[in-house]
Structures are given as C-alpha cells and as structure tokens.
Design a protein around this motif. Structure first.
Motif, short mmCIF file in Angstrom:
data_model
loop_
_atom_site.label_atom_id
_atom_site.label_comp_id
_atom_site.label_asym_id
_atom_site.label_seq_id
_atom_site.Cartn_x
_atom_site.Cartn_y
_atom_site.Cartn_z
N ILE A 1 -5.36 7.30 -13.74
CA ILE A 1 -3.92 7.04 -13.69
C ILE A 1 -3.46 6.97 -12.23
N PRO A 2 -2.88 5.82 -11.79
CA PRO A 2 -2.43 5.68 -10.40
C PRO A 2 -1.48 6.80 -10.00
N ALA A 3 -1.55 7.18 -8.72
CA ALA A 3 -0.73 8.28 -8.22
C ALA A 3 0.71 7.85 -7.95
N VAL A 4 0.91 6.57 -7.68
CA VAL A 4 2.24 6.05 -7.35
C VAL A 4 2.45 4.73 -8.06
N PRO A 5 3.71 4.30 -8.25
CA PRO A 5 3.96 3.00 -8.85
C PRO A 5 3.53 1.87 -7.92
N PRO A 6 3.30 0.66 -8.44
CA PRO A 6 2.79 -0.45 -7.63
C PRO A 6 3.58 -0.72 -6.36
N GLN A 7 4.91 -0.65 -6.45
CA GLN A 7 5.73 -1.00 -5.29
C GLN A 7 5.61 0.01 -4.15
N LYS A 8 4.94 1.13 -4.39
CA LYS A 8 4.77 2.14 -3.36
C LYS A 8 3.36 2.17 -2.77
N MET A 9 2.50 1.24 -3.19
CA MET A 9 1.13 1.21 -2.66
C MET A 9 1.11 0.93 -1.17
N HIS A 10 2.16 0.25 -0.65
CA HIS A 10 2.17 -0.09 0.78
C HIS A 10 2.20 1.16 1.65
N CYS A 11 2.63 2.30 1.10
CA CYS A 11 2.66 3.53 1.88
C CYS A 11 1.25 4.00 2.22
N SER A 12 0.31 3.85 1.28
CA SER A 12 -1.07 4.23 1.57
C SER A 12 -1.73 3.20 2.48
N VAL A 13 -1.25 1.95 2.45
CA VAL A 13 -1.74 0.94 3.37
C VAL A 13 -1.36 1.32 4.81
N MET A 14 -0.14 1.83 4.96
CA MET A 14 0.33 2.26 6.28
C MET A 14 -0.55 3.39 6.81
N ALA A 15 -0.93 4.31 5.93
CA ALA A 15 -1.81 5.41 6.34
C ALA A 15 -3.15 4.88 6.81
N TYR A 16 -3.67 3.87 6.11
CA TYR A 16 -4.94 3.26 6.50
C TYR A 16 -4.84 2.60 7.87
N ASP A 17 -3.72 1.91 8.12
CA ASP A 17 -3.56 1.17 9.37
C ASP A 17 -3.41 2.10 10.57
N VAL A 18 -2.77 3.25 10.39
CA VAL A 18 -2.61 4.15 11.52
C VAL A 18 -3.95 4.79 11.90
N ILE A 19 -4.85 4.94 10.94
CA ILE A 19 -6.20 5.42 11.25
C ILE A 19 -6.90 4.43 12.18
N LYS A 20 -6.80 3.14 11.86
CA LYS A 20 -7.39 2.12 12.72
C LYS A 20 -6.79 2.17 14.12
N ALA A 21 -5.47 2.38 14.18
CA ALA A 21 -4.81 2.45 15.49
C ALA A 21 -5.32 3.64 16.30
#
Length: 330
Positions: A121-141
C-alpha cells in the motif's frame, strides 16, 4: 498539530501512519555546524534543492568521514508541506551509515517504500510522490558537492517519469518488446505515469521535456519503419519469403510467434477449454530465443502443460518459426 492543519481530513487515510507520525515528529530534523561536524570526525556537506512544481525546498546536512566516505550523521531542514517533512526525514535516515556512493543509489522509490506501513500500500497519494523525488535530488546535490562534480553526472539516462524513475530507453524498449499500444499499458508494465501523471500528457502540474503520449507515438512509428525497412531489404535481396527468423527485429519475432500460435496452437487449446498468452520474448547468449508463456483456463491446471502440451507447442514453433526457439511456461 491537528491532522486537518496538514491536509484535508477526507484524504487522511491515503497517508501511512509512518508518514503521519513523521509529519508531526521528525527524527532527523535540525542543523549541523562546522564545529559539530569536526567534533564528530567528519567534513560538513550542506546541499539545497527546491521543487519548482510546488515551491517546497529541502536542505540536507551530512557529516562525512573523508577517509571512508561514510556518512556519520545526517540532518535536514524542510521548507514545505508535511509530506516533504516526512520524505526528507526518511531520506536522512536512509543515508546514515552509508558511503556517499551508496547514498546516491537511494531512489525516491526507496524513500516512499520506507514510509509504508504495508509493503503493498503506497505511503502517500500519487500527487505527493514529488516530495520523495525532491529527497532523492537533494542527495545527488550533496554527493556532487562532496565529490566536486556536477549533480547531473550521477544521471546516465534520460528520466521521463521522475516519480517511478523510469528512463526513456526503458519505456521505448518495453513498448517494442511487448507491442504496447496505449498509455495504460505503458503504466502497467513500467509504473511510468502511475503517480502524479505529469509525464502522461502536456498540461500536468509541471512541464516535461518528454511525454508518454509522444514517446508511444514516435516509438510505434519507429517500429513500423523498422518493419517496412526489413521487408524492403528482404524484397530487394529476393528473400522476402525466406528471411531468417534470427534476422527479425524483436517485434517481428513476436508477431511471427503470435501468428503461428493463432493458426496452429490456440485452436487446439481452446477446444479443450484452455488458452495461453505470451508474456515476453528474449534472445539469449546461447543463441536461443526464449518464449515465456502463461497458460490460461483449463491449461493452467493441466498435468500435461509441462510435458506433452509444452512439447507440442515448442515443436510447432520450431517448425514454423525457428529451430532455436525455447518455450518456457511461467
């Protein structure tokens, strides 16, 4: 903080309990100073990333042991919604104890999965997936800052769906191999477009360079062009009817196998209340072409599905298509 202060109470059930808890009580929120980093025996790395689509931003602090590249401490500050706080907190937790190279491999899918109460079961609704994308991108930074390189150097493919981290090459390959004809099929096979849906068509919450609707159209056109070119080459060579199965494109091989099944195999199975479907087709290093099938109806529970029936199917395909075919039921 009240639930309704974070999100609408009517959709609260779409968020896992872990997300709800981290929204209110993040475990890794805070700052790290140079003095604190030195006291912990490491180098301080500070990285920022902001999401243009929603205005959220996150700052990541790392304390990295320069001898081992291990992240000894990780903190964050989030400027955004409750989901951004929960995602950033989970991201910081996942970084702890890893080397910088290992941390770069943490994806937004890893972050979202770690926040689930139930693996299915997903942890967040689809429209909030971009928040975990932001977390991924700051790791790269942060990794780029530590290594002194450009963050884009960690990305060796064109990513079409940021939510599911699906590349352009993967989408095109899946369309060709499975002869996909709709956006829904692409989503079912790859998860691209399953979350925020911005990559499906123009007009989503953020502008994209590539959209699934255009990729599908262009790839289908490529497939047709490949087919026409192969037929034209065969005709010029005078071998139109003798073109070797091994020389076919993957799509042509699939169509050839499907035609043989429809003509000589499927009618036989249907008469006995059964059927089959082709799941995948792959060329192997030993020169064989593996056809993965799934039995349907009465065939799925038939004792001969792995013996006599399988032998008959393989024999027909080897005779009509190629002697190098191997049929593997799943």
């Amino acid at each position: 903080m009240a639930k309704d202060d974070l999100i609408g109470g009517s959709i609260w059930e779409e968020y896992s309990q872990k997300v709800q808890d981290l929204m209110n009580s993040p475990q890794n929120m805070g700052e790290i100073t140079d003095e604190e980093a030195k006291a912990q025996g490491g180098k301080l790395i500070v990285a920022d990333f902001g999401a243009e689509s929603c205005g959220d931003a996150v700052r990541l602090y790392w304390v990295v042991d320069e001898e081992t590249d291990i992240i000894k401490n990780a903190k964050f500050k989030s400027f955004g919604c409750g989901t951004a706080i929960a995602s950033s907190d989970t991201m910081a937790e996942l970084c702890l104890g890893k080397t910088v190279d290992q941390a770069v491999k943490i994806t937004n899918i890893d972050v979202e999965f770690a926040m689930r109460d139930n693996p299915d079961i997903p942890a967040v609704p689809p429209q909030k997936m971009h928040c975990s994308v932001m977390a991924y991108d700051v790791i790269k930074a942060a990794a780029a800052s530590y290594k002194g390189v450009d963050a884009e150097s960690f990305e060796d493919e064109i990513i079409v769906c940021e939510c599911a981290r699906v590349s352009l090459g993967t989408i095109k390959e899946v369309i060709k191999i499975n002869d996909l004809k709709s956006i829904e099929e692409i989503t079912n096979y790859t998860k691209a477009g399953a979350f925020c849906k911005s990559c499906q068509n123009p007009g989503g919450h953020e502008e994209k360079e590539y959209y699934l609707v255009d990729i599908l159209k262009d790839t289908r056109a490529e497939m047709e062009q490949e087919k026409m070119s192969a037929l034209a080459d065969a005709k010029i060579a005078g071998t139109e009817s003798e073109m070797a199965f091994d020389d076919y494109t993957m799509v042509q091989k699939l169509k050839s196998v499907e035609a043989a099944i429809d003509k000589d195999i499927r009618p036989m199975l249907v008469m006995d209340g059964g059927n089959l479907e082709i799941l995948d087709i792959k060329d192997t290093d030993d020169g064989m072409t593996d056809i993965y099938i799934r039995y349907l109806g009465a065939c799925s529970g038939c004792a001969s599905s792995s013996t006599g029936t399988l032998f008959a199917i393989e024999s027909v395909l080897r005779e009509t298509c190629s002697p190098k075919i191997r049929v593997l039921p799943i």
